[in-house]
Design an enzyme around this catalytic site. Structure first.
Site, PDB file in Angstrom:
ATOM      1  N   ARG A   1       0.639  -1.336   0.181  1.00 25.53           N
ATOM      2  CA  ARG A   1      -0.218  -0.420  -0.550  1.00 25.53           C
ATOM      3  C   ARG A   1       1.080   1.297   0.113  1.00 25.53           C
ATOM      4  O   ARG A   1       0.680   2.704  -1.123  1.00 25.53           O
ATOM      5  CB  ARG A   1      -0.564   0.416   1.042  1.00 25.53           C
ATOM      6  CG  ARG A   1      -1.950  -0.809   1.051  1.00 25.53           C
ATOM      7  CD  ARG A   1      -3.246  -1.449   2.243  1.00 25.53           C
ATOM      8  NE  ARG A   1      -2.149  -1.776   3.379  1.00 25.53           N
ATOM      9  CZ  ARG A   1      -2.662  -1.203   4.806  1.00 25.53           C
ATOM     10  NH1 ARG A   1      -3.905  -1.189   4.184  1.00 25.53           N
ATOM     11  NH2 ARG A   1      -1.512  -2.200   5.144  1.00 25.53           N
TER      12      ARG A   1
ATOM     13  N   ASN B   1      -6.561  -2.794   2.168  1.00 26.71           N
ATOM     14  CA  ASN B   1      -6.279  -4.807   1.646  1.00 26.71           C
ATOM     15  C   ASN B   1      -7.507  -4.493   2.281  1.00 26.71           C
ATOM     16  O   ASN B   1      -8.695  -4.024   2.910  1.00 26.71           O
ATOM     17  CB  ASN B   1      -5.653  -4.382   3.151  1.00 26.71           C
ATOM     18  CG  ASN B   1      -3.825  -4.685   3.068  1.00 26.71           C
ATOM     19  OD1 ASN B   1      -3.723  -5.088   1.784  1.00 26.71           O
ATOM     20  ND2 ASN B   1      -2.724  -5.349   4.209  1.00 26.71           N
TER      21      ASN B   1
END
Ligand SMILES: [Fe+3]
Ligand SMILES: [Mg+2]
Ligand SMILES: [Zn+2]
Ligand SMILES: [Zn+2]
EC number: 6.2.-.-
Lengths: 341, 782
Positions: free
Chosen positions: B25, B43
């Protein structure tokens, strides 16, 4: 009844006293003869009869060879039944004797076994009060089969019941295990070992009586580990009470000869039959008292503490060694010692 | 530029694979910021989702960049992209994880410490200088600390540690290496270290604990150190007295101990290292690698570390704690799993005091819980071609498994129970496959309990609800019993897979051969497995064709006495084999008189198992040449025979320099029809022993004979593809010899991600089951 689970025909393994026997009894016999006394699967049935509690047991004996060091089929037939009474807390009172004899058996042997029966019953202080004799064709009877049925009176002071067992209770055995099973193997010539070993066949009532006389309530459960050995009776117990049983590997009493013979064949002594020992679950606080008392009785010198009952793992018997892991001790599987009684 | 290109659009990207807990990320965040795109990254339990707004052209470039430049420890196995309605965000941000939905993200293995973190660890000005639990998005524990998916701090055993201001700042700063690092902590807020004596008394904390622990090791004490997957027992590898005590009290007379080093230079002083060896040692997975010991007199490593071996098991310190400790000890140490012989690795302080108090002097421990216990992984390289072979797959590999070109239906969930000797579970869930770490031998009760615990853990982690359970055919296996009773309890059908067929399925699956038109010859050789005819199998030749496995050939059954006892005593396998040939007297002196007569009686009464195992042939050879008659650890006899043969082969440098002509006579001693007969070779073998052939040559001849058998069977069936599996193929020499003879003419397949031993049984069972259910396919063909 599940035929698939049992197999298409009776196999020798069904008589091993281990897992197959257990399955045969549970799936074929118990459901058909349903009653609570039978279902307790104890060594003797206890019947309430006015003030007294009677214990009744029956057992058939098939052993090859008929004569072996330390005993013979006749002696086994008496001790086997009176011991089933003794471990039920009952003093033997009378025996019925049923003989199946093969034509061709030398008279000498027949008379020898009758004498063995007489000697054993007088030693066990019990009389044979009735019986039956049948002769079968030559080749159909392995020499001689004996069935004995024994009646005893339960000592009023003792209270044997698996329901009384709690985690923390201790397990004792009255002396070295496996003598009988290995003696038979040796007598059959299956192990080629020079060993000075005898069957341990003997009456257990004097030992049991001594425990009852000091602390009767401390004893909660008893079995004589015949076919299938200590492992099998303790497995039956652990499954029944849904608790774990832990054995201390190093404290299990074994004669060197038995250890050696087991080593040669890769057998677990816990699976080997005894004919003159009992395994008992006793209260922890009175453990040393009981052992002290037992060791005073002739034949009880070898009594030792071998394990304990634990809450977990339920239904499992484990053997632990001091610095090793634990191993699961299963019932006897298959039939490595065929037709030992 | 036309108008459409300038218009803003929104794309939704969905990426799957090893994408969580690897800094994915933050990476996406940085790229999006750089390219000035808006939206978010998040996520989910099914992978990473990216919602991004921008010009179509920029989005294309962004998508391509993400797929080609993601962090090196990540692995994208699937990606998809679709257009979505434009929301009009004015920034790019990282969204909290969403827990709902299916959990098909891959579980990530534990990682060693990364280069950047090592530098900080050693830099006195850094605020994490000497902090034994330093991590970042590119390193540190993963699988060993996770309770639930997805990988977020509150679902790991990092949860109790609340980040301090500084750590929180790093965590929130997109330009920081620790941006969104779930394991982020420091001396201020993090995990604490304690040193205790074996009576549980606290001796020291923090830096002092490391110093005192190191001092104890140098004094000859055994220190239990809590690492990533469990406690390791650490001791001075040069202290004979300590090693003797460790061997005695761990009830481990001969099995080699592994060594841990801090740097590759000091490794080079003790073992032979080429490029392949070095690459494996320094890999991010930091396995134990079995390496050839240097022949020298001044070795620092005491012979008791690996009695009688030509090799040493070596690993580099992989966690910051191990590094700090070893830097203080300043010499290599023995580092062996802390367990009671045969039981699982211990992970809890109390267990160390309770079970190992008698052999451990000090305990260096910390307050972060180990959720999934794992041993160190072990690999060996084949002696000539340097092909890596797993001997134990665990920490840093498990439970990740790459399906390569295969794909599985997403809505089918399967469970495979494995075998008993090398417990291992495989599950298939949401189209992914997870193969558990090595779980040990289930004959030990604690190991069985740990195996069940791992099973429950997977049920919880994935909310598992398998459609079928695959088990071994062996009626006495605990794993089979546990699988069957689970099936009964939950009304899940079970499915039996024969042991050696499972081995074959495993190697087929691992090499994407399930869809192969074939035919493929499976050479499946191992110790023992229960065969379909009730015999003990272990020397099998199977044919795979159109989804079916048929048994083509096997070693001719020979008598094996006494079951489990035979496996511990190589002389018993030898007795059965030579008795059948009428040559048992050759072995007479190996048995006492009672043993001898008892066993002959059993043989004459035919009270034995029928057996085709090649593993037992190694036992037989080991006993015949006079090396061992009793094994003290599993595989000892096979390792011995392999060691001797390898010594011989290596003395020529390369395989082509071996005096092959000298061994041509063995070609005349092959007899593979109708089954593979032992007699002709073993007749010669007895003669050669009587003629005092050197052990090394005898062992080599045996290896060569095995190769020739394979080649003969391959030729008689005209098959071009050969797959190898089963514990025998842990033998690097045998694998190399086969490769030497097959190169250029035949395709040889072996295991890469898993061990050839029974650790692969559960994968094989699962493959067989998946094939049966027709849920397996090659990706291209979809
Ligand atoms: Fe196997
Ligand atoms: Mg009875
Ligand atoms: Zn790092
Ligand atoms: Zn902090």
């Amino acid at each position: 009844m599940n035929i698939e689970e049992l197999g298409k025909q009776i196999e020798l393994a069904h008589g091993s006293g281990g897992k197959s026997t257990h399955r045969l009894i549970e799936t074929a016999i118990l459901p058909a003869l349903k009653n609570s006394t039978l279902e307790s699967l104890s060594d003797a049935a206890v019947i309430n009869c006015e003030e007294k509690r009677l214990a009744l047991t029956t057992d058939s004996f098939v052993v090859h060879p008929l004569l072996f060091p330390g005993g013979s089929i006749g002696k086994l037939a008496i001790n086997g039944s009176v011991n089933d009474l003794a471990v039920s807390g009952a003093e033997p009172q009378a025996i019925l004797l049923s003989l199946i004899v093969e034509a061709g058996l030398p008279m000498e042997i027949f008379l020898r076994e009758i004498k063995a029966i007489a000697d054993a019953s007088s030693k066990a202080a019990v009389q044979v009060i009735g019986g039956d004799t049948k002769v079968v064709e030559h080749g159909k009877g392995d020499g001689m089969y004996i069935t004995t049925t024994a009646l005893g009176i339960v000592d009023p002071r003792i209270n044997l019941s698996p329901r009384r067992i709690k985690p923390g209770d201790q397990i004792i055995v009255s002396g070295p295990i496996g003598d009988h099973g290995i003696t038979i193997l040796l007598a059959r010539g299956e192990i080629d070992l020079e060993a000075n070993l005898q069957s341990d066949s003997r009456p257990l009532w004097p030992l049991v009586k001594s425990m009852i006389s000091v602390c009767p309530t401390a004893v909660k459960w008893m079995r004589d580990p015949t076919r299938g050995g200590v492992a099998t009776v303790l497995n039956e117990l652990s499954r029944e009470i849904k608790m774990g049983i832990v054995l201390f590997e190093e404290s299990i009493p074994l004669r060197e000869e038995v250890r050696g013979a087991c080593e040669i064949l890769g057998l677990d002594p816990l699976h080997i039959a005894c004919e003159g020992q009992f395994v008992a679950v006793v209260e922890k606080d009175l453990l040393s008292e009981l052992l002290k008392e037992l060791r005073k009785v002739p034949g009880g010198e070898g009594a030792v503490h071998i394990g304990e009952v634990r809450e977990k793992p339920p239904g499992v018997v484990l053997a632990v060694s001091t610095y090793g892991g634990s191993r699961r001790v299963d019932m006897l599987i298959g039939d490595p010692l065929p037709r030992i009684c | 530029m036309n108008k459409e290109d300038q218009d803003l659009v929104a794309w939704h990207l969905h990426l799957k694979g090893k994408v969580q807990g690897v800094g994915f990320r933050p990476f996406v965040y940085r790229i999006a910021k750089e390219k000035n795109l808006k939206g978010w990254v998040s996520n989910n339990t099914d992978g990473v989702h990216i919602y991004v707004e921008g010009r179509r052209e920029d989005l294309k470039a962004f998508y391509h960049f993400v797929l080609t430049h993601y962090p090196p420890i990540a692995l994208v196995t699937e990606s998809s992209c679709w257009e979505e309605p434009l929301q009009g965000y004015n920034d790019f941000f990282i969204k909290e994880s969403i827990k709902e939905g299916s959990s098909s993200v891959l579980l990530l293995p534990d990682l060693d410490i990364c280069e950047n973190c090592i530098q900080e660890l050693h830099s006195p000005t850094d605020r994490r200088y000497g902090y034994p639990f330093i991590t970042c998005t590119q390193c540190g524990p993963r699988y060993s600390i996770i309770f639930a998916l997805p990988f977020d701090r509150q679902r790991t055993s990092m949860e109790p540690f609340k980040m301090c201001k500084d750590c929180q700042k790093e965590y929130e700063d997109p330009t920081d290496r620790r941006f969104f690092s779930q394991t982020n902590s420091c001396k201020e807020c993090g995990i604490e270290l304690f040193l205790r004596d074996n009576q549980k008394h606290l001796l020291s904390c923090g830096d002092r604990a490391i110093r005192d622990g190191a001092e104890a090791i140098l004094k000859g004490e055994v220190v239990a150190v809590k690492g990533i997957g469990g406690f390791l027992l650490i001791a001075d590898a040069g202290n004979e007295q300590t090693l003797r005590k460790l061997r005695e009290k761990k009830k481990r007379s001969h099995k080699p101990f592994a060594l841990m080093f801090t740097d590759i230079q000091s490794v080079k002083e003790e073992v032979e290292i080429g490029e392949e060896e070095q690459n494996l040692l320094i890999a991010r997975t930091k396995p134990i690698v079995i390496l050839d010991r240097k022949k020298k007199n001044d070795s620092f490593v005491n012979p008791l570390v690996a009695p009688g071996q030509d090799t040493l098991g070596v690993m580099l310190a992989y966690s910051p704690l191990h590094i700090l400790l070893l830097e203080q000890v300043r010499k290599p140490v023995v580092a062996t799993s802390a367990n009671i012989s045969g039981s699982p690795i211990l992970t809890i302080d109390e267990e160390i005091f309770g079970f190992l108090g008698h052999l451990v002097d000090k305990v260096l421990t910390h307050n972060r819980q180990i959720v999934v216990p794992q041993d160190d992984s072990v690999l060996v390289l084949t002696p000539f071609y340097k092909q890596p072979i797993f001997l134990r797959r665990s920490r840093s590999y498990a439970p990740f498994f790459s399906l390569g070109n295969l794909s599985l239906d997403k809505d089918v969930s399967l469970l495979a129970m494995g075998a008993d000797q090398k417990g291992c579970l495989t599950i298939c869930h949401e189209g992914n496959i997870y193969v558990s770490q090595y779980l040990g031998s289930l004959e030990n009760f604690e190991t069985e309990e740990n195996y069940k615990k791992q099973l429950n853990y997977y049920f919880g982690l994935f909310n598992l609800n398998p459609d079928s359970i695959a088990v071994d055919l062996h009626p006495g296996y605990r794993s089979t019993e546990i699988g069957l009773s689970l099936g009964k309890e939950r009304k899940i059908p079970s499915y039996y897979v024969q042991h050696h067929k499972a081995h074959f399925w495993a190697v087929l699956g691992e090499n994407n051969l399930i869809d192969d038109p074939g035919p493929i010859l499976g050479i499946i050789w191992d110790g023992t497995g229960f065969g379909e005819d009730g015999a003990i199998w272990g020397g099998e030749f199977f044919l795979y064709h159109e989804g079916k496995i048929n048994r083509l050939r096997h070693f001719k059954y020979y008598p094996l006495l006494l079951g489990d006892k035979a496996i511990k005593e190589p002389r018993i396998a030898a007795l059965g084999i030579l008795w059948e040939m009428g040559k048992e007297y050759f072995l007479r002196e190996k048995f006492s008189s009672p043993d001898w007569h008892t066993y002959l009686k059993l043989l004459n009464q035919r009270r034995y198992f029928l057996c085709s195992s090649v593993g037992r042939l190694f036992d037989c050879v080991c006993s015949m040449i006079g090396s061992y008659d009793h094994s003290t650890f599993e595989g000892q006899a096979a390792i011995e025979v392999q060691k001797l043969a390898t010594r011989y082969a290596k003395s020529f440098g390369t395989l082509d320099r071996l005096p092959w002509k000298k061994f041509d006579f063995i070609k005349k001693r092959l007899n593979t029809q109708p089954q593979i007969s032992l007699n002709s070779f073993f007749d010669w073998f007895i003669e050669a022993i009587r003629n005092h052939w050197p052990k090394e040559q005898l062992a080599f001849c045996f290896h060569y004979w095995l190769c020739l058998i394979i080649l003969e069977v391959v030729h008689s069936f005209q098959i071009k593809k050969i797959a190898l599996s089963g514990g025998v193929f842990q033998n690097g020499l045998l694998v190399d010899l086969l490769r030497f003879f097959c190169e250029g003419t035949l395709d040889l397949y072996s295991h890469q991600q898993l061990s050839p031993n029974d650790e692969n049984i559960s994968l094989g069972q699962l493959m067989a089951l998946a094939n049966e259910k027709k849920i397996l396919r090659s990706k291209e063909k979809r």
